[in-house]
Design a protein around this motif. Structure first.
Motif, short mmCIF file in Angstrom:
data_model
loop_
_atom_site.label_atom_id
_atom_site.label_comp_id
_atom_site.label_asym_id
_atom_site.label_seq_id
_atom_site.Cartn_x
_atom_site.Cartn_y
_atom_site.Cartn_z
N LEU A 218 -10.44 -7.36 4.39
CA LEU A 218 -10.15 -6.43 3.30
C LEU A 218 -10.24 -4.98 3.76
N THR A 219 -11.10 -4.70 4.74
CA THR A 219 -11.14 -3.38 5.34
C THR A 219 -9.82 -3.10 6.05
N ASP A 220 -9.33 -4.08 6.80
CA ASP A 220 -8.05 -3.94 7.49
C ASP A 220 -6.90 -3.78 6.49
N LEU A 221 -6.95 -4.54 5.40
CA LEU A 221 -5.89 -4.45 4.41
C LEU A 221 -5.86 -3.07 3.76
N ALA A 222 -7.03 -2.55 3.40
CA ALA A 222 -7.08 -1.23 2.78
C ALA A 222 -6.53 -0.16 3.72
N ALA A 223 -6.85 -0.28 5.01
CA ALA A 223 -6.31 0.67 5.98
C ALA A 223 -4.80 0.56 6.07
N ALA A 224 -4.30 -0.69 6.12
CA ALA A 224 -2.85 -0.89 6.19
C ALA A 224 -2.15 -0.39 4.94
N ALA A 225 -2.85 -0.42 3.81
CA ALA A 225 -2.28 0.04 2.55
C ALA A 225 -2.36 1.55 2.38
N GLY A 226 -3.05 2.22 3.29
CA GLY A 226 -3.17 3.67 3.19
C GLY A 226 -4.18 4.13 2.16
N CYS A 227 -5.20 3.32 1.90
CA CYS A 227 -6.22 3.71 0.92
C CYS A 227 -6.93 4.98 1.36
N ALA A 228 -7.35 5.77 0.38
CA ALA A 228 -7.97 7.05 0.66
C ALA A 228 -9.31 6.90 1.37
N GLU A 229 -10.03 5.82 1.08
CA GLU A 229 -11.34 5.58 1.67
C GLU A 229 -11.38 4.16 2.23
N PRO A 230 -12.21 3.92 3.24
CA PRO A 230 -12.36 2.55 3.75
C PRO A 230 -12.87 1.60 2.67
N GLU A 231 -12.42 0.37 2.73
CA GLU A 231 -12.87 -0.67 1.80
C GLU A 231 -13.82 -1.60 2.54
N HIS A 232 -15.06 -1.69 2.05
CA HIS A 232 -16.05 -2.55 2.69
C HIS A 232 -16.59 -3.53 1.67
N ALA A 245 -11.31 0.85 -4.42
CA ALA A 245 -10.14 1.17 -3.62
C ALA A 245 -9.11 1.94 -4.44
N SER A 246 -8.48 2.91 -3.81
CA SER A 246 -7.50 3.75 -4.51
C SER A 246 -6.22 2.99 -4.80
N ASN A 247 -5.95 1.92 -4.06
CA ASN A 247 -4.71 1.17 -4.26
C ASN A 247 -4.96 0.00 -5.22
N PRO A 248 -4.17 -0.15 -6.28
CA PRO A 248 -4.46 -1.19 -7.28
C PRO A 248 -4.34 -2.61 -6.76
N LEU A 249 -3.42 -2.88 -5.84
CA LEU A 249 -3.30 -4.23 -5.31
C LEU A 249 -4.50 -4.57 -4.42
N VAL A 250 -4.91 -3.62 -3.59
CA VAL A 250 -6.09 -3.83 -2.76
C VAL A 250 -7.32 -4.04 -3.65
N ARG A 251 -7.42 -3.25 -4.69
CA ARG A 251 -8.57 -3.37 -5.60
C ARG A 251 -8.61 -4.75 -6.26
N TYR A 252 -7.46 -5.22 -6.71
CA TYR A 252 -7.37 -6.54 -7.36
C TYR A 252 -7.78 -7.64 -6.39
N ARG A 348 1.44 -0.27 -0.09
CA ARG A 348 1.92 1.10 0.12
C ARG A 348 3.17 1.37 -0.70
N ARG A 349 4.06 0.39 -0.71
CA ARG A 349 5.31 0.56 -1.45
C ARG A 349 5.04 0.69 -2.95
N LEU A 350 4.16 -0.12 -3.48
CA LEU A 350 3.85 -0.06 -4.91
C LEU A 350 3.13 1.22 -5.28
N ASP A 351 2.38 1.77 -4.32
CA ASP A 351 1.61 2.99 -4.57
C ASP A 351 2.42 4.24 -4.28
N GLY A 352 3.64 4.04 -3.81
CA GLY A 352 4.49 5.19 -3.53
C GLY A 352 4.18 5.89 -2.23
N ALA A 353 3.39 5.25 -1.34
CA ALA A 353 3.05 5.87 -0.06
C ALA A 353 4.22 5.72 0.90
#
Length: 364
Positions: A218-232, A245-252, A348-353
């Motif tokens: 999930l840390t790797d996924l958040a990084a790949a998604a471009g999240c503002a902060e690391p996900e641990h 997590a700043s990204n809604p899909l990663v958060r879910y 990233r695509r869903l978040d507009g990154a």
């Protein structure tokens, strides 16, 4: 080389690993999800459908029909599993119910039959739930083995201990009679000359429990998604900790999988998660490598001690043709790299990154 386009009919019982599989399919540009049908299992059919509608909306595919067929197993009472997947089926994850999706109210079994008849040889059936709906579809249309292009089943345990009883896997145990009917139908089809390539590919616990997710993914996924902060997600966190997590899909996915990590730890398996259905989805999508062996599969339905136990005859000792191809090898490391790559790009695509730019912690 471009990946061939694949059209999938998905039957699930969402379910944390079902949710991960559905999000992954939505992330595959070459996959068209033709319909998602709900079978009661991890939760009841209405909750399964609600989970699917919400997740498809989150993944940018609210137009996919979400349909309900059976509301109970063929012959036994429904057993659900809130201790494994949470009371709503997706752990700690929450999403607003977006309301009925396209096709709501249509019978799932009829929809499957109509789709297969209209697109002979073109559709892949991915079955990551008890086989109730598929058994009913085979009753109504015995030609389904010929009409479907490919069938992938997540279910069973052969040389591996069960995860529901000492010998039985969850999906098969919930509706053993449906599973027995499905394999009997494919035995009859094989005897009638069905091409071996159309036999179901069976992803049993022998192969799916090799897909042992560590929380660092999930840390790797958040990084790949471009999240503002690391996900641990850490084993030492208080149970029930929610993702920020700043990204809604990663958060879910993080909130869903945290519950799953905690469940596995409660049952002395460590702070890990077996993501069975993702592996089956990767086979259906044509993105994960595997090897398989032909076998005649049957299911015990009478013995109180062994109900739901799957048995595979790899040596034709029963004198019957193979009715399935049982997965014998897979590559979890490559599979998890594929998962992070696809889901990260979708998030990233869903978040507009911007696409193709590394997020925090990624190597550019």
């Amino acid at each position: 080389m471009d990946t061939p386009r694949i059209r999938i009919l998905l039957d699930n019982d969402t379910g944390i690993d079902d949710a991960l599989a559905l999000a992954y399919l939505a992330a595959c540009d070459h996959v068209e999800i033709v319909a998602v049908t709900a079978t009661p299992g991890n939760v009841d059919a209405d909750q399964v459908a609600a989970n699917n509608r919400a997740l498809l909306a989150l993944c940018g595919q609210p137009q996919v029909p979400v349909l309900i067929g059976a509301r109970a197993p063929l012959q036994v009472p429904l057993t659900t599993t809130p201790e494994t997947h949470g009371p709503q089926g997706v752990g700690y994850a929450t999403l607003p119910d977006p309301g009925p999706a396209a096709g709501h109210g249509i019978d799932a079994v009829d929809h499957w039959i109509e789709a297969a008849r209209a697109n002979p040889g073109e559709l892949t059936a991915l079955l990551s739930a008890p086989l109730t709906n598929f058994a009913l579809a085979l009753r109504r249309e015995p030609r389904l083995p010929w009409l479907l292009g490919r069938v992938v089943i997540m279910g069973g345990a052969f040389y591996h201990q069960g995860n529901t009883t000492p010998t039985a896997e969850w999906n098969t145990h919930v509706d053993p009679h449906a599973a027995a009917e499905v394999y009997a139908a494919y035995t009859a089809a094989a005897q009638a000359g069905l091409d071996v390539q159309k036999l179901p590919i069976v992803c049993s616990l022998d192969s799916t429990e090799r897909f042992e997710m560590q929380p660092g993914l999930l840390t790797d996924l958040a990084a790949a998604a471009g999240c503002a902060e690391p996900e641990h997600v850490l084993a030492g966190d208080p149970e029930g900790t929610r993702s920020t997590a700043s990204n809604p899909l990663v958060r879910y996915l993080s909130d869903a999988l945290r519950f799953y990590f905690e469940f596995h730890r409660h049952y002395d398996q460590g702070y890990i998660a077996h993501v069975h259905d993702y592996f089956a989805a990767g086979i259906a999508a044509g993105t994960l490598e595997y090897r398989s062996a032909g076998a005649t599969v049957d299911v015990e339905t009478e013995s109180p001690l062994l109900t739901g136990t799957t048995v595979a005859d790899f040596r034709a000792l029963w004198g019957k043709p193979a009715n399935a191809r049982v997965v014998s090898w897979n590559d979890p490391a490559a599979g998890f790299a594929e998962l992070v790559s696809r889901l990260g790009a979708l998030a990233r695509r869903l978040d507009g990154a911007p696409q193709g730019e590394p997020g925090p912690g990624q190597i550019g």
